[in-house]
Write a protein that holds these residues in place. Structure first.
Motif, PDB file in Angstrom:
ATOM      1  N   TYR A  65       0.795  -1.224   0.000  1.00  0.00           N
ATOM      2  CA  TYR A  65       0.000   0.000   0.000  1.00  0.00           C
ATOM      3  C   TYR A  65       0.832   1.281   0.000  1.00  0.00           C
ATOM      4  N   GLY A  66       2.137   1.169   0.104  1.00  0.00           N
ATOM      5  CA  GLY A  66       2.977   2.360   0.148  1.00  0.00           C
ATOM      6  C   GLY A  66       2.847   3.115   1.456  1.00  0.00           C
ATOM      7  N   ILE A  67       2.554   2.391   2.541  1.00  0.00           N
ATOM      8  CA  ILE A  67       2.311   3.001   3.853  1.00  0.00           C
ATOM      9  C   ILE A  67       3.448   2.670   4.812  1.00  0.00           C
ATOM     10  N   ALA A  68       3.951   3.711   5.490  1.00  0.00           N
ATOM     11  CA  ALA A  68       4.940   3.539   6.560  1.00  0.00           C
ATOM     12  C   ALA A  68       4.371   4.170   7.831  1.00  0.00           C
ATOM     13  N   ILE A  69       4.281   3.396   8.889  1.00  0.00           N
ATOM     14  CA  ILE A  69       3.788   3.914  10.169  1.00  0.00           C
ATOM     15  C   ILE A  69       4.845   4.847  10.744  1.00  0.00           C
ATOM     16  N   THR A  70       4.411   6.033  11.166  1.00  0.00           N
ATOM     17  CA  THR A  70       5.367   7.033  11.653  1.00  0.00           C
ATOM     18  C   THR A  70       5.194   7.375  13.128  1.00  0.00           C
ATOM     19  N   GLY A  71       4.078   6.975  13.746  1.00  0.00           N
ATOM     20  CA  GLY A  71       3.934   7.307  15.152  1.00  0.00           C
ATOM     21  C   GLY A  71       2.749   6.653  15.836  1.00  0.00           C
ATOM     22  N   ILE A  72       2.887   6.488  17.162  1.00  0.00           N
ATOM     23  CA  ILE A  72       1.829   6.006  18.043  1.00  0.00           C
ATOM     24  C   ILE A  72       1.897   6.864  19.294  1.00  0.00           C
ATOM     25  N   VAL A  73       0.929   7.737  19.496  1.00  0.00           N
ATOM     26  CA  VAL A  73       0.933   8.604  20.672  1.00  0.00           C
ATOM     27  C   VAL A  73      -0.428   8.597  21.355  1.00  0.00           C
ATOM     28  N   ALA A  74      -0.404   8.804  22.671  1.00  0.00           N
ATOM     29  CA  ALA A  74      -1.655   8.894  23.432  1.00  0.00           C
ATOM     30  C   ALA A  74      -2.299  10.248  23.173  1.00  0.00           C
ATOM     31  N   HIS A  75      -3.621  10.236  23.075  1.00  0.00           N
ATOM     32  CA  HIS A  75      -4.393  11.467  22.913  1.00  0.00           C
ATOM     33  C   HIS A  75      -4.906  11.860  24.283  1.00  0.00           C
ATOM     34  N   HIS A  76      -4.590  13.078  24.677  1.00  0.00           N
ATOM     35  CA  HIS A  76      -5.008  13.534  26.023  1.00  0.00           C
ATOM     36  C   HIS A  76      -6.215  14.417  25.934  1.00  0.00           C
TER      37      HIS A  76
END
Length: 76
Positions: A65-76
């Protein structure tokens, strides 16, 4: 349940997805979540074949798919 923001890059754009989980999702969980999203929203790239030596879910997501995961952060 906490809300996590998953970001990924595709076609020189950044996309954000919301994911709900008690703790920070693992990379495998994140890849599965983004892959499910990709299957619904994007076509598989033509000629996508895995490279020898670069095999695994993250590389498959990139090649298909041409996708690279760039981040995982908590939403406050």
């Amino acid at each position: 349940m906490k809300q996590w923001i998953i970001t990924f890059s595709k076609d020189e754009n950044t996309t954000k997805l919301d994911m709900h989980a008690e703790q920070q999702p693992s990379m495998d969980e994140t890849i599965a979540f983004v892959t499910a999203y990709a299957k619904e929203h994007y076509d598989v790239l033509e000629g996508s074949t895995p490279d020898k030596g670069l095999e695994g879910p993250a590389q498959d997501l990139l090649k298909r798919y041409g996708i690279a995961i760039t981040g995982i952060v908590a939403h406050h």
